[in-house]
Design a protein around this motif. Structure first.
Motif, PDB file in Angstrom:
ATOM      1  N   THR A   1      28.108   9.122  19.672  1.00 16.82           N
ATOM      2  CA  THR A   1      27.423  10.206  18.984  1.00 16.82           C
ATOM      3  C   THR A   1      28.426  11.100  18.267  1.00 16.82           C
ATOM      4  OG1 THR A   1      27.474  11.549  21.005  1.00 16.82           O
ATOM      5  CG2 THR A   1      25.512  10.216  20.621  1.00 16.82           C
TER       6      THR A   1
ATOM      7  N   SER B   1      20.474  18.159  22.164  1.00 19.97           N
ATOM      8  CA  SER B   1      19.714  17.449  21.137  1.00 19.97           C
ATOM      9  C   SER B   1      18.265  17.909  21.112  1.00 19.97           C
ATOM     10  CB  SER B   1      19.791  15.937  21.390  1.00 19.97           C
ATOM     11  OG  SER B   1      18.924  15.234  20.536  1.00 19.97           O
TER      12      SER B   1
ATOM     13  N   ARG C   1      22.912  13.861  18.073  1.00 14.70           N
ATOM     14  CA  ARG C   1      22.475  12.465  18.149  1.00 14.70           C
ATOM     15  C   ARG C   1      21.990  12.051  16.773  1.00 14.70           C
ATOM     16  NH1 ARG C   1      19.361  10.861  23.385  1.00 14.70           N
ATOM     17  NH2 ARG C   1      21.499  11.128  24.117  1.00 14.70           N
TER      18      ARG C   1
END
Length: 585
Positions: free
Chosen positions: A176, A276, A306
């Motif tokens: 990520t 996220s 993400r």
């Protein structure tokens, strides 16, 4: 003689004691500021509250007499602290600081008023109790697992590099973007600035786990704003009679959703899931309040946590157009879907094209920037690309439907008494049923994968769900397709209570685009799709809310207790993750 002598002595005693009627800064013969002439707020006082004499310069000779000032050297100029406080620049800085303070207080007051939190004391007590319980669980996890566990090994190491300023170091095992680590480094630097402890103290594994706990509080507030905004848009559904729900009910919905097992469990560890989720929901919250630039900026930050969150940036942009068309009254529930689609296409492309382009410009900038990143990077994944190769794993969508059935069981049970209305809407349209089951059979037969990580790692619950349920026999999933179909119909019906069929279509398309390319069966991939679904079906029934809370609390108690008290050892442990091993989602 005596009288004249007394008079002369008196004159000599009173001569150095000159009083100034004006409240301005004056200097004595020693060059010091006279404290008697200063305003009250600038006078120096000792610890007993008495007025203290000003400090003397080292260059000035001290005198035993308090009445006569000591001589001052020629050409010397002594500046006292009281003179500095009376400088115009200091006054301007004080006024500016006070203005910033007032603006900060106004911003905080407006934010709280915009949240429109309920005044019910028991709701606040419940929220505070849940925060204390979660805080205690984080402390227990820190005591039981003092070293980074599983993916925390890579996350903690990368965050510590950023904390000390090594911005060019990157771990190839991380797939990520560095949003979590940059945010952690900023928090650690701020904590180090206001405290006397070094930055690495705030980047230890114990402190890093508290970062997710802090973000979980913000997740609750963002959820509450979404519930409050969407609850006002509820429309009557035949047989249900839904109405906008109260603030207290919105707060309880938010608290219950915050207890969602996957979200709650990762509050205790240093993973990217909570951050996220926070920025995706914050972006959507700003969007439904028509703050589109803020929504696009928060969406861009969520992509840094993400990469697949770019799909939800597109989802947020699509809902902007759909909500506007709904407010203009272009979607008539009596018309069929194709007619509504033609009307919407005409309005978007021919009548209001530039209007919608103006609204969508911030989102299009973010999406275009991500497209440039994909071209330059050669793909979406950074780091370990071999283990995250995109595939067409259409069976993931049906796994997701079973996931919604399991965690949304109270809602599904509540809908049983209205299921005949939902089924009757489709019983005279056999084409829908045939298409659903035909696509399901083809997906399970041709587009079903088993990732090596799923079969090799027995620390995740998905390992046992796969072996004991989904892959128990080749025909198990085929027998579960009626359950998937029922869940799909109920999800569509519940979402339609707030939005049109276009919103339902957009939501399911985004769900498919996010989870289908994932070869690995991982419940964390379903977190944001499920939360967005749950946020759009605010619950009115206190009984259903209580049952949902009991279900989530029971699962959380079991999973946290198993993680803490049921460790096990591998025969050949990984050097990066030595024994003991622990069970987790």
């Amino acid at each position: 003689m005596s009288s004249s002598a007394d008079d002369s002595d008196g004159i000599k005693a009173e001569k150095p004691r000159r009083r100034h009627k004006k409240r301005t800064l004056t200097r004595t013969s020693s060059g010091e500021s006279s404290t008697d002439t200063l305003p009250l707020q600038y006078r120096r006082k000792d610890r007993f509250g008495r007025e203290d004499t000003p400090r003397r310069s080292k260059n000035v000779r001290s005198s035993t007499s308090t009445d006569e000032a000591p001589p001052q050297k020629r050409g010397t100029h002594v500046r006292s602290s009281s003179f500095v406080f009376d400088h115009p620049l200091v006054h301007h800085a004080r006024e500016s600081s006070y203005a910033v303070y007032l603006q900060s207080m106004d911003l905080a007051r407006n934010t709280i008023s915009e949240l429109d939190l309920p005044a019910s004391s028991w709701c606040g007590f419940f929220a505070f109790s849940m925060l204390l319980v979660t805080l205690g669980e984080v402390v227990k996890v820190n005591n039981a697992q003092k070293t980074p566990y599983m993916d925390e090994v890579f996350h903690v190491r990368q965050a510590q590099h950023y904390c000390v300023g090594n911005w060019t170091v990157w771990d190839e095992k991380i797939t990520t973007l560095p949003g979590l680590y940059v945010l952690t480094a900023l928090i650690a630097r701020f904590a180090g600035f206001i405290s006397s402890k070094p930055i690495l103290h705030w980047c230890s594994i114990e402190k890093l786990r508290f970062v997710n706990l802090l973000m979980s509080v913000l997740v609750f507030l963002v959820m509450y704003t979404i519930f409050r905004k969407l609850s006002r848009r509820l429309k009557d559904e035949p047989g249900l009679g839904l109405q906008p729900i109260h603030r207290t009910c919105c707060m309880m919905n938010s608290l219950v959703v915050c207890c969602f097992p996957l979200l709650y469990f990762y509050n205790l560890l240093y993973y990217t899931d909570v951050g996220s989720t926070l920025f995706v929901l914050a972006s959507y919250s700003c969007s439904i309040r028509n703050h589109h630039f803020k929504a696009a900026a928060l969406g861009a930050i969520s992509v840094l946590f993400r990469q697949t969150n770019i799909i939800w940036v597109g989802f947020t942009a699509g809902t902007v157009v759909i909500r506007d068309l709904e407010m203009l009254g272009y979607f008539n529930v009596r018309e069929d879907f194709l007619s509504q689609f033609e009307i919407a296409l005409e309005k978007i492309l021919f009548r209001h094209f530039w209007r919608y382009m103006k609204l969508l410009v911030p989102y299009l900038v973010v999406i275009t920037g991500f497209g440039v990143f994909v071209v330059v990077n050669g793909g979406i994944v950074v780091g370990d690309r071999a283990a995250h190769t995109p595939v067409l794993h259409f069976a993931q969508f049906f796994y997701f439907l079973l996931f919604v059935t399991a965690f949304g069981l109270p809602h599904m049970v509540q809908r049983l008494r209205y299921s005949h209305l939902t089924v009757l809407n489709y019983i005279f349209k056999p084409v829908h049923i045939v298409l659903f089951f035909a696509s399901a059979l083809l997906s399970l037969y041709y587009f079903r994968y088993e990732h090596p990580y799923l079969l090799a790692d027995n620390r995740h619950y998905t390992f046992y769900v796969w072996r004991k349920i989904l892959n128990r026999s080749p025909s198990t999933m085929y027998f579960l397709l009626p359950v998937c179909f029922y869940t799909f119909l109920n999800m569509t019906a519940l979402l339609a209570t707030v939005h049109s069929k276009f919103f339902c279509l957009l939501y399911f398309i985004c769900c498919v685009v996010q989870i289908v390319p994932q070869q690995l069966l991982e419940f964390r991939y379903y977190l944001i799709p499920y939360l967005l679904y749950r946020l759009h079906v605010p619950q009115h029934s206190w009984v259903v809310l209580f049952l949902e809370l009991c279900q989530y609390t029971l699962i959380n108690l079991i999973t946290v207790k198993v993680f803490l008290n049921k460790p096990f050892d591998w025969d050949n442990p990984d050097p990066m993750n030595p024994n003991p091993q622990r069970f987790m989602w």
